[in-house]
Structures are given as structure tokens and as C-alpha cells.
Motif scaffolding. Structure first.
Motif, PDB file in Angstrom:
ATOM      1  N   ALA A  72      29.014 127.095  39.351  1.00 47.27           N
ATOM      2  CA  ALA A  72      28.430 126.294  40.432  1.00 47.27           C
ATOM      3  C   ALA A  72      27.274 125.431  39.930  1.00 47.27           C
ATOM      4  N   ALA A  73      26.556 125.913  38.930  1.00 45.30           N
ATOM      5  CA  ALA A  73      25.407 125.170  38.402  1.00 45.30           C
ATOM      6  C   ALA A  73      25.819 123.929  37.621  1.00 45.30           C
ATOM      7  N   ALA A  74      27.006 123.928  37.065  1.00 46.16           N
ATOM      8  CA  ALA A  74      27.478 122.800  36.256  1.00 46.16           C
ATOM      9  C   ALA A  74      28.962 122.572  36.556  1.00 46.16           C
ATOM     10  N   PRO A  75      29.272 121.960  37.709  1.00 48.77           N
ATOM     11  CA  PRO A  75      30.658 121.850  38.152  1.00 48.77           C
ATOM     12  C   PRO A  75      31.446 120.673  37.567  1.00 48.77           C
ATOM     13  N   THR A  76      31.650 120.717  36.259  1.00 52.68           N
ATOM     14  CA  THR A  76      32.545 119.749  35.616  1.00 52.68           C
ATOM     15  C   THR A  76      33.552 120.528  34.782  1.00 52.68           C
ATOM     16  N   LEU A  77      34.690 119.948  34.524  1.00 49.93           N
ATOM     17  CA  LEU A  77      35.700 120.626  33.702  1.00 49.93           C
ATOM     18  C   LEU A  77      35.159 120.928  32.314  1.00 49.93           C
ATOM     19  N   ASP A  78      34.432 119.983  31.757  1.00 48.33           N
ATOM     20  CA  ASP A  78      33.878 120.163  30.414  1.00 48.33           C
ATOM     21  C   ASP A  78      32.916 121.351  30.374  1.00 48.33           C
ATOM     22  N   ASP A  79      32.011 121.434  31.338  1.00 51.33           N
ATOM     23  CA  ASP A  79      31.061 122.539  31.394  1.00 51.33           C
ATOM     24  C   ASP A  79      31.768 123.863  31.675  1.00 51.33           C
ATOM     25  N   TRP A  80      32.738 123.845  32.559  1.00 51.88           N
ATOM     26  CA  TRP A  80      33.475 125.070  32.869  1.00 51.88           C
ATOM     27  C   TRP A  80      34.230 125.574  31.649  1.00 51.88           C
ATOM     28  N   HIS A  81      34.878 124.664  30.951  1.00 53.32           N
ATOM     29  CA  HIS A  81      35.635 125.084  29.769  1.00 53.32           C
ATOM     30  C   HIS A  81      34.695 125.669  28.725  1.00 53.32           C
ATOM     31  N   ARG A  82      33.564 125.039  28.531  1.00 53.17           N
ATOM     32  CA  ARG A  82      32.569 125.538  27.578  1.00 53.17           C
ATOM     33  C   ARG A  82      32.085 126.933  27.993  1.00 53.17           C
ATOM     34  N   HIS A  83      31.767 127.117  29.283  1.00 53.69           N
ATOM     35  CA  HIS A  83      31.301 128.415  29.792  1.00 53.69           C
ATOM     36  C   HIS A  83      32.374 129.493  29.633  1.00 53.69           C
ATOM     37  N   LEU A  84      33.589 129.185  30.064  1.00 51.14           N
ATOM     38  CA  LEU A  84      34.653 130.189  30.013  1.00 51.14           C
ATOM     39  C   LEU A  84      35.004 130.577  28.580  1.00 51.14           C
ATOM     40  N   THR A  85      35.010 129.611  27.683  1.00 50.34           N
ATOM     41  CA  THR A  85      35.312 129.905  26.277  1.00 50.34           C
ATOM     42  C   THR A  85      34.200 130.735  25.648  1.00 50.34           C
ATOM     43  N   ALA A  86      32.945 130.377  25.914  1.00 49.22           N
ATOM     44  CA  ALA A  86      31.818 131.139  25.368  1.00 49.22           C
ATOM     45  C   ALA A  86      31.803 132.560  25.925  1.00 49.22           C
ATOM     46  N   ALA A  87      32.055 132.708  27.215  1.00 50.22           N
ATOM     47  CA  ALA A  87      32.077 134.040  27.824  1.00 50.22           C
ATOM     48  C   ALA A  87      33.217 134.873  27.246  1.00 50.22           C
ATOM     49  N   TRP A  88      34.364 134.252  27.023  1.00 48.83           N
ATOM     50  CA  TRP A  88      35.504 134.953  26.421  1.00 48.83           C
ATOM     51  C   TRP A  88      35.150 135.423  25.007  1.00 48.83           C
ATOM     52  N   ASN A  89      34.566 134.524  24.229  1.00 47.77           N
ATOM     53  CA  ASN A  89      34.210 134.869  22.849  1.00 47.77           C
ATOM     54  C   ASN A  89      33.165 135.982  22.799  1.00 47.77           C
ATOM     55  N   THR A  90      32.189 135.938  23.697  1.00 50.00           N
ATOM     56  CA  THR A  90      31.173 136.993  23.751  1.00 50.00           C
ATOM     57  C   THR A  90      31.812 138.323  24.118  1.00 50.00           C
ATOM     58  N   ARG A  91      32.671 138.302  25.101  1.00 46.84           N
ATOM     59  CA  ARG A  91      33.354 139.531  25.522  1.00 46.84           C
ATOM     60  C   ARG A  91      34.209 140.082  24.403  1.00 46.84           C
ATOM     61  N   THR A  92      34.912 139.217  23.695  1.00 49.03           N
ATOM     62  CA  THR A  92      35.777 139.629  22.603  1.00 49.03           C
ATOM     63  C   THR A  92      34.960 140.254  21.471  1.00 49.03           C
ATOM     64  N   GLU A  93      33.785 139.672  21.174  1.00 46.13           N
ATOM     65  CA  GLU A  93      32.919 140.212  20.134  1.00 46.13           C
ATOM     66  C   GLU A  93      32.376 141.583  20.524  1.00 46.13           C
ATOM     67  N   GLU A  94      32.074 141.773  21.807  1.00 40.35           N
ATOM     68  CA  GLU A  94      31.550 143.055  22.276  1.00 40.35           C
ATOM     69  C   GLU A  94      32.612 144.159  22.204  1.00 40.35           C
ATOM     70  N   VAL A  95      33.873 143.785  22.418  1.00 40.55           N
ATOM     71  CA  VAL A  95      34.969 144.756  22.384  1.00 40.55           C
ATOM     72  C   VAL A  95      35.284 145.161  20.945  1.00 40.55           C
ATOM     73  N   ALA A  96      35.141 144.222  20.021  1.00 37.30           N
ATOM     74  CA  ALA A  96      35.501 144.474  18.616  1.00 37.30           C
ATOM     75  C   ALA A  96      34.555 145.391  17.900  1.00 37.30           C
TER      76      ALA A  96
END
Length: 96
Positions: A72-96
Motif C-alpha cells: 500500500a505504501a508503494a503501489p506500483t508494479l515495479d515496487d511490488w515486484h521488488r518487495h515480493l522478490t526481496a521478501a521471498w529471498n529473505t524467507r528463503t535465506e531464513e529457511v536454509a
């Protein structure tokens, strides 16, 4: 319809691609995916908080660590993609 619902909530093995994100948002907006630019303000295009929450809920069910406040703070596709990818990578690193 059940197959479509199952596909939308099946666990993901990778983050959303930019094309997948564009398609999902375009579907919610009832827009042509090609008409959405990476920097278009999605709220100005008609995406409301309820639709955002539905997308977040769907993505969370798929295992994507989406955060409503961040989107909601940055409602653009570019910002959303950046957020979702970073969150995925962080989650993946925490699981590993």
C-alpha cells in the motif's frame, strides 16, 4: 473453477515473475496487462485496499511473504515486484 482456485493457492516454488504480477493485477483491475506500466500508480488506476488485501491473502496462501502495508505504501508494479522478490529471498535465506 475449482482447478483455477487450486492453482491460485498452490504453494509456489519461486517468487512471482514481473509478468505474473502484471497479469494478476490486471485481472483484478479488469485491465489489459499490456496497458499497465511498471510505474503506474495502481490506486489511481482503481485498485482499492480490498483488492490489495485479496491479492496479499492469495499470495500468502501460495507461500509468498507479502505485506499489505509495504504494498500500500508503494503501489506500483515495479515496487511490488521488488518487495515480493526481496521478501521471498529473505524467507528463503531464513529457511536454509
Amino acid at each position: 473453477m475449482a482447478a483455477t482456485r487450486a492453482a491460485r493457492t498452490a504453494p509456489r516454488t519461486a517468487p512471482l515473475s514481473a509478468a505474473e504480477l502484471r497479469q494478476e493485477v490486471a485481472t483484478v483491475l479488469g485491465a489489459d496487462p499490456g496497458a499497465l506500466t511498471d510505474d503506474a500508480h495502481l490506486v489511481h488506476l482503481g485498485l482499492g485496499s480490498l483488492e490489495m488485501m485479496r491479492l496479499v491473502t492469495r499470495w500468502r496462501r501460495q507461500g509468498l511473504p507479502a505485506e499489505f502495508a509495504e504494498l500500500a505504501a508503494a503501489p506500483t508494479l515495479d515496487d511490488w515486484h521488488r518487495h515480493l522478490t526481496a521478501a521471498w529471498n529473505t524467507r528463503t535465506e531464513e529457511v536454509a
